[in-house]
Scaffold this motif. Sequence first.
Motif, mmCIF file in Angstrom:
data_model
loop_
_atom_site.group_PDB
_atom_site.id
_atom_site.type_symbol
_atom_site.label_atom_id
_atom_site.label_comp_id
_atom_site.label_asym_id
_atom_site.label_seq_id
_atom_site.Cartn_x
_atom_site.Cartn_y
_atom_site.Cartn_z
ATOM 1 N N TYR A 1 0.836 -1.208 0.000
ATOM 2 C CA TYR A 1 0.000 0.000 0.000
ATOM 3 C C TYR A 1 0.870 1.257 0.000
ATOM 4 O O TYR A 1 0.585 2.236 0.689
ATOM 5 C CB TYR A 1 -0.951 -0.003 1.206
ATOM 6 N N TYR A 2 1.950 1.182 -0.769
ATOM 7 C CA TYR A 2 2.986 2.209 -0.690
ATOM 8 C C TYR A 2 2.508 3.571 -1.186
ATOM 9 O O TYR A 2 2.971 4.604 -0.698
ATOM 10 C CB TYR A 2 4.241 1.774 -1.444
ATOM 11 N N ASN A 3 1.558 3.611 -2.128
ATOM 12 C CA ASN A 3 1.050 4.910 -2.571
ATOM 13 C C ASN A 3 0.270 5.598 -1.458
ATOM 14 O O ASN A 3 0.442 6.802 -1.205
ATOM 15 C CB ASN A 3 0.165 4.741 -3.808
ATOM 16 N N GLN A 4 -0.587 4.814 -0.779
ATOM 17 C CA GLN A 4 -1.358 5.373 0.331
ATOM 18 C C GLN A 4 -0.445 5.787 1.482
ATOM 19 O O GLN A 4 -0.656 6.825 2.122
ATOM 20 C CB GLN A 4 -2.391 4.362 0.829
ATOM 21 N N LYS A 5 0.583 4.973 1.749
ATOM 22 C CA LYS A 5 1.484 5.292 2.854
ATOM 23 C C LYS A 5 2.361 6.495 2.524
ATOM 24 O O LYS A 5 2.686 7.296 3.415
ATOM 25 C CB LYS A 5 2.330 4.065 3.205
ATOM 26 N N ALA A 6 2.747 6.643 1.264
ATOM 27 C CA ALA A 6 3.502 7.836 0.864
ATOM 28 C C ALA A 6 2.650 9.079 1.095
ATOM 29 O O ALA A 6 3.141 10.106 1.606
ATOM 30 C CB ALA A 6 3.925 7.730 -0.595
ATOM 31 N N ALA A 7 1.375 8.994 0.744
ATOM 32 C CA ALA A 7 0.469 10.120 0.965
ATOM 33 C C ALA A 7 0.309 10.397 2.457
ATOM 34 O O ALA A 7 0.270 11.559 2.887
ATOM 35 C CB ALA A 7 -0.892 9.833 0.326
ATOM 36 N N ALA A 8 0.235 9.334 3.260
ATOM 37 C CA ALA A 8 0.091 9.508 4.711
ATOM 38 C C ALA A 8 1.329 10.172 5.307
ATOM 39 O O ALA A 8 1.222 11.027 6.196
ATOM 40 C CB ALA A 8 -0.158 8.161 5.378
ATOM 41 N N LEU A 9 2.510 9.795 4.838
ATOM 42 C CA LEU A 9 3.738 10.437 5.303
ATOM 43 C C LEU A 9 3.720 11.929 4.981
ATOM 44 O O LEU A 9 4.047 12.770 5.826
ATOM 45 C CB LEU A 9 4.959 9.777 4.671
ATOM 46 N N LYS A 10 3.331 12.255 3.758
ATOM 47 C CA LYS A 10 3.283 13.655 3.359
ATOM 48 C C LYS A 10 2.210 14.423 4.134
ATOM 49 O O LYS A 10 2.442 15.554 4.584
ATOM 50 C CB LYS A 10 3.047 13.768 1.850
ATOM 51 N N ASN A 11 1.032 13.827 4.300
ATOM 52 C CA ASN A 11 -0.035 14.494 5.047
ATOM 53 C C ASN A 11 0.391 14.789 6.481
ATOM 54 O O ASN A 11 0.138 15.868 7.017
ATOM 55 C CB ASN A 11 -1.292 13.611 5.077
ATOM 56 N N THR A 12 1.038 13.799 7.102
ATOM 57 C CA THR A 12 1.474 13.951 8.492
ATOM 58 C C THR A 12 2.535 15.036 8.612
ATOM 59 O O THR A 12 2.487 15.882 9.518
ATOM 60 C CB THR A 12 1.999 12.614 9.034
ATOM 61 N N CYS A 13 3.486 15.028 7.705
ATOM 62 C CA CYS A 13 4.553 16.031 7.747
ATOM 63 C C CYS A 13 4.002 17.433 7.478
ATOM 64 O O CYS A 13 4.427 18.410 8.112
ATOM 65 C CB CYS A 13 5.640 15.682 6.744
ATOM 66 N N ALA A 14 3.062 17.544 6.531
ATOM 67 C CA ALA A 14 2.455 18.850 6.246
ATOM 68 C C ALA A 14 1.721 19.384 7.471
ATOM 69 O O ALA A 14 1.806 20.579 7.809
ATOM 70 C CB ALA A 14 1.501 18.734 5.064
ATOM 71 N N PHE A 15 1.016 18.506 8.162
ATOM 72 C CA PHE A 15 0.293 18.884 9.385
ATOM 73 C C PHE A 15 1.261 19.381 10.465
ATOM 74 O O PHE A 15 1.033 20.425 11.087
ATOM 75 C CB PHE A 15 -0.499 17.672 9.873
ATOM 76 N N ILE A 16 2.342 18.640 10.678
ATOM 77 C CA ILE A 16 3.310 19.031 11.714
ATOM 78 C C ILE A 16 3.964 20.371 11.348
ATOM 79 O O ILE A 16 4.152 21.241 12.210
ATOM 80 C CB ILE A 16 4.383 17.939 11.893
ATOM 81 N N LEU A 17 4.288 20.555 10.070
ATOM 82 C CA LEU A 17 4.944 21.791 9.632
ATOM 83 C C LEU A 17 4.004 22.985 9.735
ATOM 84 O O LEU A 17 4.366 24.038 10.269
ATOM 85 C CB LEU A 17 5.445 21.635 8.195
ATOM 86 N N GLU A 18 2.780 22.807 9.257
ATOM 87 C CA GLU A 18 1.846 23.931 9.186
ATOM 88 C C GLU A 18 1.254 24.298 10.547
ATOM 89 O O GLU A 18 1.072 25.485 10.860
ATOM 90 C CB GLU A 18 0.726 23.601 8.199
#
Length: 231
Positions: A85-102
Motif C-alpha cells: 500500500y505504498y502509494n497510500q502510505k507515501a500520501a500519509a507520510l506527506k499528510n502527516t509532515c504537512a500537518f506538523i509543519l503547518e
Amino acid sequence: MFDNRIQTQLLNIFEALLGHFGPRHWWPAESPLEVVFGCILTQNVAWKNVELAISNLKTRNLIDIKNILSVNSIELAELIRATRYYNQKAAALKNTCAFILEDYDGSLSKLFKLETPELRNQLLALKGIGRETADSIILYAADKPIFVVDAYTKRIFSRLGFLPPDTDYDKVQQFFTINLPPELYVYNEYHALIDALGHNICKPKRPVCIECPLNSQCNKLLSGQTYTNLL
C-alpha cells in the motif's frame, strides 16, 4: 469497571511474557520522527519490510519533515514499496509532515505537548492514520501511556477467555486501560510482548501451544482446542 482480580491476572500474564521473551526495547528508531514514520509504514506488513523502507529513506535523507514534503510522491512511494500500500502510505507520510509543519512549526515536541485525548483526535483526523497507528505514535514517539490494540491482542485475549473475539478496538483498549496501571513502561512492553507471542506462537492457524508461556491458563487448551483443531 476495575476488577482487582483481572488486574492481577493481566500483570501475571505480563510477567510470564516478559520472562519468556525478555524486554523488547520498542520502538527501535533513532528519533521520534523515525518512530512516527515506522508507525505509518508498519500497517499490514512485517517489520522487516519496514526496516528496508526506513533504510531507503535514510539513504536519501528523508527522515525529515521538509525533505519528505519536497520529494516527488512517485519517488517516495517507490522507496517504501516493500511496505505494501505504498502509494497510500507515501500520501500519509506527506499528510502527516504537512500537518506538523503547518500547525506546529515542524516541531514534534510542540505537537506532543498536547494532552493525550487532543493529540489522539488530531492524529486521527489525518488521512491514513487509524486508531492503532495513532496510538502507536502516542505511546512510542510521544512517550504517553496509551494501550495499543492490534489483531494479536484480540486473538490472544479471546483465546485466554477475557474478551469475545469480535470485540471492537475501543472496547479492547478500554478493558486494558481500566485494569492496568497507567504506566508507560507497562504499556510499552505489554504491547510489544503481545506481538511477540502472536507472531511466534499464538498464530491464527497452527499455534505452537506447547511452547506458549500462557498455556496453563489458555481457555482454548483447557477446553481441548489444541492447535490440531484450530486449523
